[in-house]
Design an enzyme around this catalytic site. Sequence first.
Site, short mmCIF file in Angstrom:
data_model
loop_
_atom_site.label_atom_id
_atom_site.label_comp_id
_atom_site.label_asym_id
_atom_site.label_seq_id
_atom_site.Cartn_x
_atom_site.Cartn_y
_atom_site.Cartn_z
N ASN A 136 -48.16 14.75 2.12
CA ASN A 136 -48.75 15.42 0.94
C ASN A 136 -48.70 16.95 1.10
O ASN A 136 -49.36 17.66 0.36
CB ASN A 136 -50.19 14.94 0.71
CG ASN A 136 -51.10 15.27 1.89
OD1 ASN A 136 -50.70 15.93 2.84
ND2 ASN A 136 -52.34 14.80 1.81
N HIS A 138 -49.61 18.68 3.82
CA HIS A 138 -50.62 19.32 4.68
C HIS A 138 -49.99 19.89 5.95
O HIS A 138 -48.95 19.43 6.42
CB HIS A 138 -51.81 18.40 4.97
CG HIS A 138 -51.55 17.25 5.87
ND1 HIS A 138 -52.10 16.01 5.68
CD2 HIS A 138 -50.82 17.13 7.00
CE1 HIS A 138 -51.73 15.20 6.64
NE2 HIS A 138 -50.94 15.85 7.45
N GLU A 143 -55.62 19.73 3.96
CA GLU A 143 -55.19 18.87 2.86
C GLU A 143 -55.02 19.69 1.58
O GLU A 143 -55.53 20.81 1.48
CB GLU A 143 -56.26 17.79 2.62
CG GLU A 143 -56.54 16.91 3.83
CD GLU A 143 -55.44 15.88 4.12
OE1 GLU A 143 -54.29 16.08 3.68
OE2 GLU A 143 -55.74 14.90 4.80
#
Length: 258
Positions: A136, A138, A143
């Site tokens: 994603n 990160h 995050e």
Amino acid sequence: MKILRCRDYEEMSRVAAQSIVEGIKDKADLVLGLATGKTPLGLYRLLVEAYQRGEVDFSRVTTFNLDEYYPLAPTHPRSFRSFMDKHLFSQVNIRRERTHLPNGAALDPAREAERYERAIFAAGGIDLQVLGIGRNGHIGFNEPGTALGSLTQKIQLHPESVAASRADFDSETEVPRYAISMGIRTIMLSRRILLLASGADKAAILARALQGPVGSQVPASVLQLHPDLTVVVDEPAGRVLFSEAQSVWDEVVAAKDL
Ligand code: GLP
């Protein structure tokens, strides 16, 4: 940004290991930032082999890892501390007191994060930071949505990250839901960054991170702003990146021909 295009995982690992070995040759007391995950495993294996051949001396090196699960005791077999001990620290001549990770058993995670940040500062800052990239986008465990100016802090893991860690734990409920991670600002303050990416499942996010807009929705995108970033990428992970670069190049060549 420098992009080193490698054939496969092995070559990516070799290029990364070479860069670290050279970094330690240039500065014996290098402060090295380290990552966990599958991506740097080959790199660590090659560093151990280089040490065994007498090509590198870790005796004055200091390390800081990006992150640690929270809450999780350092002695837990799935802690990042155990991972690092197993794959690198126990196999080279690094001094244990010079290897640092956030303490996942700290009672007060905010204080622990502050202590960690100060320890990095007291060591003179990170000379060379190794990074992987999450699916994603990160970096560390920062995050999507994490403030770009963040320092080391406790972070709630994204459900995707929890799912990615699931295979390492015996049951779903055992997977930690938090981590203490270097912040995005902490990472950006490193003098040099080595971003490693391998495998087709990283191709889309790598292209978004390096060619898309810079913003907290893709934390790795901030690396575009780092003054000394080297990306070491294998063919599968570079597929989208290189095909987009190729079409831009084709357009340039076509325009020149007009
Ligand atoms: C974890 C780590 C990151 C790592 C990422 C990718 O979330 N906290 O530092 O870069 O996973 O892992 P892998 O290399 O296994 O794809």
